[in-house]
Design an enzyme around this catalytic site. Structure first.
Site, short mmCIF file in Angstrom:
data_model
loop_
_atom_site.label_atom_id
_atom_site.label_comp_id
_atom_site.label_asym_id
_atom_site.label_seq_id
_atom_site.Cartn_x
_atom_site.Cartn_y
_atom_site.Cartn_z
N CYS A 256 56.92 35.66 63.20
CA CYS A 256 55.93 36.67 62.83
C CYS A 256 56.59 38.01 62.48
O CYS A 256 57.23 38.12 61.45
CB CYS A 256 54.89 36.81 63.94
SG CYS A 256 53.37 37.61 63.38
N HIS A 344 52.96 30.97 64.02
CA HIS A 344 53.28 30.93 65.45
C HIS A 344 53.47 29.50 65.92
O HIS A 344 52.50 28.83 66.30
CB HIS A 344 52.18 31.61 66.26
CG HIS A 344 52.19 33.09 66.16
ND1 HIS A 344 52.77 33.90 67.12
CD2 HIS A 344 51.72 33.92 65.19
CE1 HIS A 344 52.64 35.17 66.75
NE2 HIS A 344 52.01 35.20 65.58
N GLU A 346 54.56 28.55 68.65
CA GLU A 346 54.22 28.44 70.08
C GLU A 346 52.72 28.34 70.29
O GLU A 346 52.25 28.13 71.42
CB GLU A 346 54.77 29.65 70.85
CG GLU A 346 53.94 30.92 70.79
CD GLU A 346 54.00 31.65 69.45
OE1 GLU A 346 53.29 32.66 69.29
OE2 GLU A 346 54.78 31.23 68.58
#
Length: 370
Positions: A256, A344, A346
Site C-alpha cells: 500500500c 493488502h 494480509e
C-alpha cells in the site's frame, strides 16, 4: 435500551447535505469522507491506521450486529475520525463478542451518524469524488461546523504516516525465529505482523523516520515497508532511506503506502484518485501468470503508470493491474530483490488470495543467505 439519538447531519464541501441521527460526540467532526464496500470486518476497518483522519461510510446496510472483540483490532484503538451508516444495530450476538460497537466507538469519542441514506451518499462520492465533510448535531449546519469544514486541510500534501507511526521500536514474533525483518511503521496493521510470525519471521518495527544506517545496523534479512494513511509524496524523508537500504541489496517488500513510496524512490510519481479503492472485492490481474486475485484494498493514491511501466521509473516493472480502472497494483525492481503491491495481501478484512506474497518474500530472504 438506548434512547433515540439527537438529529445530526453530514455536510460535504460541495454543499450536499445528508440527515441522520448522531451517536457519540456532538462537537463538529471534519475529515475526508470515503466509502468502503466491505460487508463485514468493521472493527478491522475502524482500527486500520490507513483510515486515520477519514470519515468512513459503510455501504453494508447494518453494522454492529456481531459486536466487537479483543482479537480483531488492527491497531490499539479506532483510527477513523467518524463513521456514517444506514443502521447501527442496537444489539449484538456473537460467541467471540466482548462488547457492543456503539459503546466501543463512544468510548473512543468517534461520532457515528446513523439513519443516513448511504446508498445515495456512496453514489454521490463515486460520481463527484471523495471530498471533505463535517458531521455535526442538529438538522442544519451551525456556523461553527461551517468554519471547521472551511479550515480542514486537503488530504493532498498531508503526511499522516508520521502521526500514526510508533514512537519507539518494538519486536513481534518468536525471538529464535529463523529470519529477522525490520518493518518501517507508516501505519502498520497487526495482521501483517501475525502473518510474518506465522512464516517464521521475527519483526523489529521501527518509527517511520528511522535512518537507513540504523536499520542496516540491525543486520536484517529483509526490510518491510508498511501500509499507512495520507499522501505518499508528503512522506519526504522516506525515499532517501529506502534507496540507501536498497543499494545494499537487502530484500524489500512493500504494501500500500510502502508500494507508493517504492515507486517514488525510483523516480515515479503518485496521484490522488477520484474516490480510491476501499473494500474487499477489488479484482487484480497478475500480468506474469494471467491469474486474477480478489483483493482487499484501502488507498486514495496510486503510482502513475500502465502495464508497460511506471512513468519516470525505468527500473520498475509493473506486475499487477486493477481490472476495474487499470491502475498500477504491483511493482518489481528489474535488478534488485524488491517488490511491492498496492493491495493488502494480509486482508483483515477481506479475501486471502494474495497471502502467498509473504512466501515470495521468504524466498528472497533465503536467497540472500545463499
Amino acid at each position: 435500551m438506548h434512547t433515540l439519538p439527537p438529529k445530526g447531519f453530514l455536510l460535504l464541501e460541495d454543499g450536499t447535505l445528508f440527515h441522520g441521527r448522531l451517536v457519540g460526540p456532538t462537537l463538529p467532526t471534519v475529515a475526508e469522507v470515503v466509502f468502503t464496500t466491505n460487508m463485514t470486518g468493521y472493527q478491522e476497518v475502524f482500527t486500520d491506521p490507513s483510515y486515520n483522519g477519514q470519515i468512513v461510510v459503510l455501504t453494508a446496510p447494518q453494522i454492529g450486529n456481531y459486536g466487537i472483540n479483543l482479537e480483531d483490532p488492527e491497531s490499539a484503538r479506532p483510527q477513523v475520525a467518524g463513521v456514517v451508516v444506514r443502521e447501527l444495530s442496537p444489539t449484538y450476538s456473537n460467541w467471540r463478542a466482548t462488547g457492543g460497537l456503539r459503546e466501543w466507538l463512544e468510548q473512543a469519542s468517534v461520532p457515528v451518524l446513523t439513519e443516513v441514506d448511504t446508498r445515495r451518499l456512496t453514489r454521490h462520492l463515486r460520481s463527484v469524488g471523495v471530498m471533505k465533510g463535517v458531521i455535526g448535531v442538529g438538522e442544519t449546519p451551525t456556523r461553527e461546523a461551517l468554519a471547521v469544514l472551511e479550515s480542514c486541510p486537503s488530504m493532498e500534501g498531508l503526511d499522516l504516516a508520521t502521526v500514526v507511526s510508533t514512537r519507539e521500536p518494538y519486536s513481534w514474533g518468536k525471538p529464535d525465529a529463523p529470519y529477522h525483518v525490520v518493518a518501517y511503521d507508516f501505519g502498520i496493521k497487526r495482521n501483517i505482523l501475525r502473518l510474518f510470525e506465522d512464516h517464521g519471521v521475527r519483526v523489529t518495527v521501527v518509527p517511520s523516520d528511522t535512518s537507513a544506517d540504523a536499520v542496516l545496523a540491525m543486520n536484517p534479512d529483509g526490510v518491510f515497508l508498511s501500509n499507512g494513511p495520507g499522501d505518499p509524496a508528503a512522506v519526504m524523508y522516506a525515499p532517501a532511506a529506502i534507496r540507501q537500504i536498497a543499494e545494499q541489496n537487502v530484500p524489500m517488500f512493500g504494501i500500500c503506502l510502502g508500494h507508493q513510496l517504492l515507486g517514488l524512490t525510483f523516480g515515479g510519481h503518485t496521484a490522488k484518485m477520484p474516490f480510491g479503492h476501499r473494500g474487499g472485492n477489488q479484482p487484480v490481474k497478475d500480468l506474469a501468470t494471467g491469474q486474477v486475485l480478489i483483493t482487499s484494498q484501502n488507498h486514495g493514491f496510486a503510482v502513475v503508470g500502465s502495464p508497460d511501466g511506471v512513468d519516470g521509473a525505468p527500473e520498475l516493472a509493473v506486475t499487477h493491474i486493477n481490472l476495474n480502472d487499470g491502475t498500477v497494483e504491483g511493482l518489481r525492481h528489474t535488478r534488485l530483490p524488491i517488490f511491492a503491491v498496492q493491495y493488502h495481501p494480509e486482508a483483515a478484512p477481506g479475501p486471502h488470495d494474495a497471502v502467498p506474497l509473504f512466501d515470495q518474500f521468504l524466498v528472497a530472504l533465503r536467497n540472500r543467505r545463499g
